[in-house]
Motif scaffolding. Structure first.
Motif, PDB file in Angstrom:
ATOM      1  N   ASN A  56       0.759  -1.226   0.033  1.00 18.25           N
ATOM      2  CA  ASN A  56       0.000   0.195   0.022  1.00 18.25           C
ATOM      3  C   ASN A  56       0.876   1.110   0.122  1.00 18.25           C
ATOM      4  O   ASN A  56       2.034   1.237   0.725  1.00 18.25           O
ATOM      5  CB  ASN A  56      -0.835   0.062   1.278  1.00 18.25           C
ATOM      6  N   SER A  71      -3.950   1.380  -2.784  1.00 18.60           N
ATOM      7  CA  SER A  71      -3.968  -0.087  -2.396  1.00 18.60           C
ATOM      8  C   SER A  71      -3.929  -0.807  -3.604  1.00 18.60           C
ATOM      9  O   SER A  71      -4.901  -0.821  -4.303  1.00 18.60           O
ATOM     10  CB  SER A  71      -5.191  -0.266  -1.533  1.00 18.60           C
ATOM     11  N   PRO A  72      -2.712  -1.544  -3.864  1.00 14.19           N
ATOM     12  CA  PRO A  72      -2.542  -2.278  -4.953  1.00 14.19           C
ATOM     13  C   PRO A  72      -4.036  -3.606  -4.920  1.00 14.19           C
ATOM     14  O   PRO A  72      -4.197  -4.199  -4.064  1.00 14.19           O
ATOM     15  CB  PRO A  72      -1.477  -3.045  -5.187  1.00 14.19           C
ATOM     16  N   THR A  73      -4.014  -4.038  -6.359  1.00 16.48           N
ATOM     17  CA  THR A  73      -5.368  -5.431  -6.279  1.00 16.48           C
ATOM     18  C   THR A  73      -4.298  -6.537  -5.675  1.00 16.48           C
ATOM     19  O   THR A  73      -4.893  -7.256  -5.073  1.00 16.48           O
ATOM     20  CB  THR A  73      -5.462  -5.493  -7.942  1.00 16.48           C
ATOM     21  N   PHE A  74      -3.161  -6.666  -5.938  1.00 13.82           N
ATOM     22  CA  PHE A  74      -2.319  -7.971  -5.801  1.00 13.82           C
ATOM     23  C   PHE A  74      -1.440  -7.079  -4.718  1.00 13.82           C
ATOM     24  O   PHE A  74      -0.357  -6.553  -5.021  1.00 13.82           O
ATOM     25  CB  PHE A  74      -1.439  -8.280  -6.827  1.00 13.82           C
ATOM     26  N   GLN A  75      -1.502  -7.722  -3.295  1.00 16.23           N
ATOM     27  CA  GLN A  75      -0.687  -7.189  -2.153  1.00 16.23           C
ATOM     28  C   GLN A  75       0.309  -8.128  -2.002  1.00 16.23           C
ATOM     29  O   GLN A  75       0.025  -9.070  -1.914  1.00 16.23           O
ATOM     30  CB  GLN A  75      -1.739  -6.737  -1.253  1.00 16.23           C
ATOM     31  N   GLU A 100       4.498  -2.902 -11.297  1.00 12.56           N
ATOM     32  CA  GLU A 100       3.422  -1.951 -11.389  1.00 12.56           C
ATOM     33  C   GLU A 100       3.952  -0.655 -11.656  1.00 12.56           C
ATOM     34  O   GLU A 100       4.960  -0.253 -11.176  1.00 12.56           O
ATOM     35  CB  GLU A 100       2.606  -2.024 -10.208  1.00 12.56           C
ATOM     36  N   SER A 111       0.068  -2.874 -14.958  1.00 12.45           N
ATOM     37  CA  SER A 111       0.358  -4.010 -13.864  1.00 12.45           C
ATOM     38  C   SER A 111       0.732  -5.309 -14.711  1.00 12.45           C
ATOM     39  O   SER A 111      -0.379  -5.848 -15.163  1.00 12.45           O
ATOM     40  CB  SER A 111      -0.496  -3.901 -12.770  1.00 12.45           C
TER      41      SER A 111
END
Length: 275
Positions: A56, A71-75, A100, A111
């Motif tokens: 994040n 906040s990224p989709t893939f954390q 990304e 991404s």
């Protein structure tokens, strides 16, 4: 020019590494206490971007006030985070094998997972000129220049042959002023041009994230801020103003940070003019 001077003045660099730390006046601007700081970088307008262990991103202004977040989709944990040298924000996660790219407003531009058949295990990455990405593949010790927009490897070279090192423990690669800096834990910082040609070696060992300002590389060591001139290869040491162990610099601010504290200072006017 950089390469020639590095080779000629390498011994001068060693001699100056042991000079006493100089005193300098620091003016503190802000302090941020947070529980999870993993990566931090500062853009050319002195906005401070930091990431946590999930990837994040939180953005602060030059006074330390929070102004944006993403906040990224893939954390996942980020291995490289760059905002200072281009108009883009670049992230790389070794754990996710994903890069990304965001714009300055934290809107995603690209991404993608690094899952080309040509890749093994990518350990380090950096965004270079013309949106080409440098990748270090630790499976076969290769350095790759990658066009993510076309999903094409533009060049591939075996790094341990170029650097004449049998074992490489690379902690970071990053491009600055058309030069690729390759930080190794045991052998110092190697320099290549943006075609992957060997330029020289900076015989200074650090495990900290590298930061750049003008003609200087900045790092910290044992309570000292160290400025290494990229032309003379001469390090100058200053006593750090706080206990935080990593440094990042913008135009008018310089930030020291660790896992849970961020200390922002005005850049002393004499800091980059004493060499």
């Amino acid at each position: 020019m950089i390469a020639r001077t590095f080779i000629i003045l390498v011994f001068a660099s060693f001699l100056n590494q042991f000079s006493l730390a100089q005193e300098i006046q620091w003016e503190k601007v802000f302090e941020i206490n947070t529980s999870d700081v993993q990566q931090l970088d500062i853009d050319n307008t002195d906005k401070i971007y930091l990431t946590d262990s999930k990837g994040n991103i939180t953005v602060y202004n030059h006074l330390g006030d929070s102004i944006n977040s993403y906040s990224p989709t893939f954390q996942g944990s980020l291995s490289q985070f760059e905002v200072s040298r281009t108009v883009n924000i670049f992230t790389f996660s070794k754990d996710l094998q994903r890069i990304e790219i965001l714009d300055r407003f934290l809107a995603p531009r690209f991404s993608g997972r690094l899952n080309s058949p040509e890749f093994g295990n990518i350990k380090a990455a950096s965004l270079g000129n013309n949106l080409k990405v440098w990748l270090y593949d630790e499976t076969d010790f290769s350095l790759l220049q990658y066009d993510y927009q076309r999903n094409t490897v533009l060049q591939k070279q075996t790094l341990n042959l170029i650097l004449n090192e049998e074992h490489l423990n690379i902690t970071e690669i990053t491009e600055y002023k058309n030069t690729l800096f390759i930080n190794t834990h045991a052998n110092g910082i190697f320099l290549l041009d943006n075609q992957g040609n060997y330029l020289g070696n900076l015989p200074f060992k650090t495990s900290k994230k590298l930061s750049f300002k003008g003609s200087y590389l900045l790092t910290t060591q044992k309570g000292e801020l160290i400025l290494i001139h990229l032309i003379s290869a001469t390090p100058t040491r200053y006593k750090s103003p706080c206990n935080a162990s990593i440094v990042s610099t913008g135009n008018k601010i310089i930030v020291f940070y660790d896992g849970d504290n961020i200390h922002g200072y005005k850049t002393p006017s004499s800091l980059f003019f004493r060499q």
